[in-house]
Write a protein that holds these residues in place. Structure first.
Motif, PDB file in Angstrom:
ATOM      1  N   PRO A  33     -16.630  -2.595  42.145  1.00 27.24           N
ATOM      2  CA  PRO A  33     -18.098  -2.666  42.146  1.00 27.24           C
ATOM      3  C   PRO A  33     -18.765  -1.362  41.711  1.00 27.24           C
ATOM      4  O   PRO A  33     -19.848  -1.393  41.104  1.00 27.24           O
ATOM      5  N   THR A  99     -19.530 -11.051  38.749  1.00 24.70           N
ATOM      6  CA  THR A  99     -20.108  -9.931  39.499  1.00 24.70           C
ATOM      7  C   THR A  99     -20.783 -10.423  40.774  1.00 24.70           C
ATOM      8  O   THR A  99     -20.616  -9.842  41.849  1.00 24.70           O
ATOM      9  N   TYR A 100     -21.543 -11.499  40.664  1.00 29.99           N
ATOM     10  CA  TYR A 100     -22.160 -12.102  41.850  1.00 29.99           C
ATOM     11  C   TYR A 100     -21.095 -12.577  42.837  1.00 29.99           C
ATOM     12  O   TYR A 100     -21.209 -12.362  44.050  1.00 29.99           O
ATOM     13  N   GLY A 103     -19.601  -9.723  44.723  1.00 29.60           N
ATOM     14  CA  GLY A 103     -20.495  -9.240  45.769  1.00 29.60           C
ATOM     15  C   GLY A 103     -20.489 -10.139  46.991  1.00 29.60           C
ATOM     16  O   GLY A 103     -20.334  -9.663  48.126  1.00 29.60           O
ATOM     17  N   ILE A 107     -19.116  -9.392  50.840  1.00 25.26           N
ATOM     18  CA  ILE A 107     -20.010  -9.598  51.984  1.00 25.26           C
ATOM     19  C   ILE A 107     -19.381 -10.565  52.992  1.00 25.26           C
ATOM     20  O   ILE A 107     -19.332 -10.293  54.197  1.00 25.26           O
ATOM     21  N   GLY A 234     -20.854  -4.791  48.733  1.00 27.44           N
ATOM     22  CA  GLY A 234     -21.086  -6.178  48.367  1.00 27.44           C
ATOM     23  C   GLY A 234     -22.561  -6.479  48.198  1.00 27.44           C
ATOM     24  O   GLY A 234     -22.974  -7.121  47.215  1.00 27.44           O
ATOM     25  N   SER A 237     -23.881  -4.782  45.070  1.00 25.73           N
ATOM     26  CA  SER A 237     -23.379  -5.463  43.875  1.00 25.73           C
ATOM     27  C   SER A 237     -24.215  -6.704  43.540  1.00 25.73           C
ATOM     28  O   SER A 237     -24.467  -6.999  42.366  1.00 25.73           O
ATOM     29  N   VAL A 238     -24.659  -7.403  44.590  1.00 23.80           N
ATOM     30  CA  VAL A 238     -25.484  -8.603  44.378  1.00 23.80           C
ATOM     31  C   VAL A 238     -26.904  -8.207  43.989  1.00 23.80           C
ATOM     32  O   VAL A 238     -27.458  -8.699  43.007  1.00 23.80           O
ATOM     33  N   ASN A 241     -27.797  -6.827  40.443  1.00 20.25           N
ATOM     34  CA  ASN A 241     -27.710  -7.754  39.316  1.00 20.25           C
ATOM     35  C   ASN A 241     -28.731  -8.884  39.388  1.00 20.25           C
ATOM     36  O   ASN A 241     -28.710  -9.799  38.567  1.00 20.25           O
TER      37      ASN A 241
END
Length: 242
Positions: A33, A99-100, A103, A107, A234, A237-238, A241
């Motif tokens: 990440p 990527t989502y 994340g 989490i 996490g 990362s979400v 984006n």
């Protein structure tokens, strides 16, 4: 973009290697990440695999006080097989979607073990095979499977040196397999190869510091901090984006 922020990238990579060594999950759970802020996701997968090759050789050298050969076979072989499957199919998936997913995966995994503190995996061959398969598939698709492998291996109650050395041997096989597939997928780019010698030094230095820290604290003390950090990465990362 990366050349402009290279010092920041290197510092964060060292931090990910230190935390990966101490936490027992491996550095990719942090490095992927982090690197994703600077590189496209497919480049991150390629660089992570190459970075981990040197990182795991260093860990094996630093933590060579015994290996669990049975676990290397029962967990390692499924991980090596499924990482190749995951790495192959990664090229058919949308990098932003991955990527989502990464994340939300971080989490969910961190919250699961923070909320259910006594949650443990059974220490048997079936658990090792399932854990190895899932960790390999995750490593191939998302670039990180160390958290799943670490959680599975924790059930077998090894001492810290044996745990990290065994995990590093399995990870070395995983990284060799996915590096080949990522190369064939076109994820390893010539313009990113200058990072490899830098990351080799990062791997050695970060592992050395991590070993020093590990000698002073218990795995249980650091476990909660590691899980909170994974949760934070996490979420970032979400959010980044959206």
């Amino acid at each position: 973009m990366l050349s402009k922020y290279l010092p920041v990238f290197v510092i964060l990579a060292i931090l990910s290697e230190i935390l990966g060594t101490v936490g027992g999950f491996g550095s990719s759970v942090y490095f992927v990440p982090i690197a994703n802020f600077f590189l496209d996701f497919q480049s991150v997968l390629g660089i992570t695999a190459l970075f981990h090759l040197s990182s795991n050789v260093t860990k094996i050298a630093f933590f060579k006080k015994g290996l669990d050969k049975n676990l290397i076979l029962t967990l390692g072989i499924p991980a090596i097989v499924f990482v190749s499957v995951g790495a192959y199919f990664s090229k058919f998936l949308d990098p932003k979607l991955l990527t989502y997913f990464l994340g939300f995966f971080l989490i969910g995994l961190s919250l699961l073990f923070l909320i259910f503190k006594q949650l443990r995996v059974n220490s048997n061959t079936k658990s090792a095979i399932i854990g190895g398969s899932l960790s390999g598939l995750s490593a191939g698709i998302l670039g990180t499977g160390g958290a799943i492998r670490g959680i599975t291996m924790a059930a077998f109650k090894m001492n810290k040196d044996k745990f990290i050395a065994t995990s590093a041997v399995i990870d070395l096989g995983v990284d060799l397999s996915r590096t080949i597939v990522y190369f064939l997928n076109g994820y390893i780019h010539q313009h990113d190869l200058y990072l490899i010698p830098i990351l080799i030094v990062v791997g050695i230095f970060g592992t050395w510091i991590g070993k020093k820290i590990l000698n002073r604290i218990s795995q249980d003390q650091f476990r909660k901090f590691v899980l909170f950090l994974i949760l934070g990465i996490g979420i970032v990362s979400v959010v980044i984006n959206v």
